[in-house]
Scaffold this motif. Structure first.
Motif, PDB file in Angstrom:
ATOM      1  N   VAL A   1       0.847  -1.198   0.000  1.00  0.00           N
ATOM      2  CA  VAL A   1       0.000   0.000   0.000  1.00  0.00           C
ATOM      3  C   VAL A   1       0.881   1.246   0.000  1.00  0.00           C
ATOM      4  N   GLU A   2       1.885   1.270   0.858  1.00  0.00           N
ATOM      5  CA  GLU A   2       2.785   2.435   0.910  1.00  0.00           C
ATOM      6  C   GLU A   2       3.529   2.634  -0.406  1.00  0.00           C
ATOM      7  N   LYS A   3       4.037   1.574  -0.962  1.00  0.00           N
ATOM      8  CA  LYS A   3       4.824   1.658  -2.187  1.00  0.00           C
ATOM      9  C   LYS A   3       3.987   2.097  -3.391  1.00  0.00           C
ATOM     10  N   ASN A   4       2.737   1.692  -3.422  1.00  0.00           N
ATOM     11  CA  ASN A   4       1.862   1.964  -4.563  1.00  0.00           C
ATOM     12  C   ASN A   4       0.818   3.029  -4.257  1.00  0.00           C
ATOM     13  N   GLU A   5       1.110   3.906  -3.306  1.00  0.00           N
ATOM     14  CA  GLU A   5       0.136   4.919  -2.914  1.00  0.00           C
ATOM     15  C   GLU A   5      -0.301   5.823  -4.063  1.00  0.00           C
ATOM     16  N   PRO A   6       0.561   6.247  -4.983  1.00  0.00           N
ATOM     17  CA  PRO A   6       0.072   7.080  -6.085  1.00  0.00           C
ATOM     18  C   PRO A   6      -0.981   6.370  -6.945  1.00  0.00           C
ATOM     19  N   ALA A   7      -0.769   5.105  -7.242  1.00  0.00           N
ATOM     20  CA  ALA A   7      -1.752   4.351  -8.037  1.00  0.00           C
ATOM     21  C   ALA A   7      -3.041   4.152  -7.240  1.00  0.00           C
ATOM     22  N   ILE A   8      -2.921   3.898  -5.948  1.00  0.00           N
ATOM     23  CA  ILE A   8      -4.109   3.736  -5.099  1.00  0.00           C
ATOM     24  C   ILE A   8      -4.865   5.050  -5.008  1.00  0.00           C
ATOM     25  N   ARG A   9      -4.147   6.160  -4.851  1.00  0.00           N
ATOM     26  CA  ARG A   9      -4.804   7.478  -4.783  1.00  0.00           C
ATOM     27  C   ARG A   9      -5.607   7.725  -6.055  1.00  0.00           C
ATOM     28  N   SER A  10      -5.032   7.390  -7.196  1.00  0.00           N
ATOM     29  CA  SER A  10      -5.724   7.587  -8.464  1.00  0.00           C
ATOM     30  C   SER A  10      -7.014   6.767  -8.518  1.00  0.00           C
ATOM     31  N   ALA A  11      -6.941   5.509  -8.099  1.00  0.00           N
ATOM     32  CA  ALA A  11      -8.127   4.646  -8.100  1.00  0.00           C
ATOM     33  C   ALA A  11      -9.196   5.176  -7.144  1.00  0.00           C
ATOM     34  N   VAL A  12      -8.767   5.618  -5.949  1.00  0.00           N
ATOM     35  CA  VAL A  12      -9.711   6.146  -4.957  1.00  0.00           C
ATOM     36  C   VAL A  12     -10.374   7.418  -5.489  1.00  0.00           C
ATOM     37  N   LEU A  13      -9.597   8.317  -6.079  1.00  0.00           N
ATOM     38  CA  LEU A  13     -10.167   9.552  -6.625  1.00  0.00           C
ATOM     39  C   LEU A  13     -11.168   9.253  -7.745  1.00  0.00           C
ATOM     40  N   GLY A  14     -10.892   8.233  -8.536  1.00  0.00           N
ATOM     41  CA  GLY A  14     -11.841   7.837  -9.583  1.00  0.00           C
ATOM     42  C   GLY A  14     -13.169   7.393  -9.006  1.00  0.00           C
ATOM     43  N   VAL A  15     -13.124   6.599  -7.943  1.00  0.00           N
ATOM     44  CA  VAL A  15     -14.364   6.139  -7.297  1.00  0.00           C
ATOM     45  C   VAL A  15     -15.086   7.310  -6.643  1.00  0.00           C
ATOM     46  N   LEU A  16     -14.361   8.182  -5.960  1.00  0.00           N
ATOM     47  CA  LEU A  16     -14.989   9.333  -5.305  1.00  0.00           C
ATOM     48  C   LEU A  16     -15.664  10.249  -6.320  1.00  0.00           C
ATOM     49  N   GLY A  17     -15.052  10.437  -7.479  1.00  0.00           N
ATOM     50  CA  GLY A  17     -15.607  11.312  -8.507  1.00  0.00           C
ATOM     51  C   GLY A  17     -16.888  10.788  -9.136  1.00  0.00           C
ATOM     52  N   GLU A  18     -17.224   9.528  -8.922  1.00  0.00           N
ATOM     53  CA  GLU A  18     -18.455   8.934  -9.449  1.00  0.00           C
ATOM     54  C   GLU A  18     -19.633   9.085  -8.493  1.00  0.00           C
ATOM     55  N   GLN A  19     -19.413   9.677  -7.339  1.00  0.00           N
ATOM     56  CA  GLN A  19     -20.451   9.752  -6.300  1.00  0.00           C
ATOM     57  C   GLN A  19     -21.269  11.036  -6.401  1.00  0.00           C
ATOM     58  N   SER A  20     -22.496  10.957  -5.891  1.00  0.00           N
ATOM     59  CA  SER A  20     -23.326  12.157  -5.752  1.00  0.00           C
ATOM     60  C   SER A  20     -23.446  12.481  -4.267  1.00  0.00           C
ATOM     61  N   ALA A  21     -23.689  13.741  -3.948  1.00  0.00           N
ATOM     62  CA  ALA A  21     -23.776  14.180  -2.552  1.00  0.00           C
ATOM     63  C   ALA A  21     -24.912  13.466  -1.827  1.00  0.00           C
ATOM     64  N   ASP A  22     -26.045  13.308  -2.489  1.00  0.00           N
ATOM     65  CA  ASP A  22     -27.183  12.643  -1.849  1.00  0.00           C
ATOM     66  C   ASP A  22     -26.868  11.195  -1.503  1.00  0.00           C
ATOM     67  N   ARG A  23     -26.144  10.517  -2.387  1.00  0.00           N
ATOM     68  CA  ARG A  23     -25.832   9.107  -2.168  1.00  0.00           C
ATOM     69  C   ARG A  23     -24.906   8.929  -0.973  1.00  0.00           C
ATOM     70  N   VAL A  24     -23.830   9.697  -0.886  1.00  0.00           N
ATOM     71  CA  VAL A  24     -22.848   9.481   0.181  1.00  0.00           C
ATOM     72  C   VAL A  24     -23.213  10.174   1.486  1.00  0.00           C
ATOM     73  N   ALA A  25     -24.304  10.915   1.498  1.00  0.00           N
ATOM     74  CA  ALA A  25     -24.731  11.574   2.733  1.00  0.00           C
ATOM     75  C   ALA A  25     -25.407  10.590   3.689  1.00  0.00           C
ATOM     76  N   THR A  26     -25.849   9.436   3.195  1.00  0.00           N
ATOM     77  CA  THR A  26     -26.531   8.451   4.042  1.00  0.00           C
ATOM     78  C   THR A  26     -25.538   7.422   4.562  1.00  0.00           C
ATOM     79  N   VAL A  27     -25.922   6.747   5.636  1.00  0.00           N
ATOM     80  CA  VAL A  27     -25.082   5.684   6.191  1.00  0.00           C
ATOM     81  C   VAL A  27     -24.917   4.562   5.168  1.00  0.00           C
ATOM     82  N   ALA A  28     -26.007   4.174   4.527  1.00  0.00           N
ATOM     83  CA  ALA A  28     -25.934   3.114   3.516  1.00  0.00           C
ATOM     84  C   ALA A  28     -25.027   3.532   2.354  1.00  0.00           C
TER      85      ALA A  28
END
Length: 184
Positions: free
Chosen positions: A120-147
């Motif tokens: 994880v430490e060694k590949n943090e730039p690639a992981i950051r890119s993947a995480v940012l891609g997933v975050l950018g697909e979200q809507s505020a209404d969707r992630v505002a709930t616990v589910a």
């Protein structure tokens, strides 16, 4: 000359017994050789387990009663020890909603040895890119709930494990945790 045919020659008793005996020995020998091969090669029985890749991380067994640490694993069955790792910087991404963004801090958990955290430490730039891609697909209404947050955690875990699998040949992240969470 006589028209009577000559009587057929009788086979000896030895020849009559020899063929079935030799056939039985060949079958028994072939079966024994096949069985020996199957057990020594691991095809059946023989106590041979699956081949273990020495380069992949191993699950870390939890220590006995009365020994530290006492935390249970991320899956909750208490059999394996959990190691936590917090990503160094927070993640900030635009949401699908206009003029909205999300900022999260992420920690991960694994039940495997130090090789997963090192990966994880060694590949943090690639992981950051993947995480940012997933975050950018979200809507505020969707992630505002616990589910919605729980679903986002599952998607982030899958993205991180896929990135690790692609980069180092193994995943190993059992859970993703939010250490901070802001939507604006």
């Amino acid at each position: 000359m006589s028209d009577t045919p000559a009587p057929p020659k009788k086979k000896g008793k030895l020849a009559g017994l020899l063929v079935p005996v030799v056939g039985a020995l060949v079958l028994l020998g072939g079966g024994a050789a096949g069985g020996w091969y199957a057990t020594t090669s691991g095809l059946i029985g023989g106590g041979h387990g699956p081949k273990v890749d020495k380069n992949k991380p191993k699950l870390v067994e939890r220590k006995g009663a009365g020994e530290t640490p006492t935390q249970t694993d991320a899956d909750g069955d208490g059999h394996y020890e959990t190691t936590y790792f917090e990503m160094k910087r927070e993640f900030t991404a635009n949401l699908t909603d206009p003029n909205r963004y999300i900022q999260v801090g992420i920690g991960v958990a694994t039940n495997y040895d130090k090789r997963v955290v090192d990966a994880v430490e060694k590949n943090e730039p690639a992981i950051r890119s993947a995480v940012l891609g997933v975050l950018g697909e979200q809507s505020a209404d969707r992630v505002a709930t616990v589910a919605g947050k729980e679903e986002l955690q599952r998607r982030l875990r899958a993205a991180i494990n896929k990135t690790l699998q692609d980069k180092v040949g193994f995943g190993g992240i059992s859970q993703v945790y939010f250490t901070s969470f802001v939507i604006q």
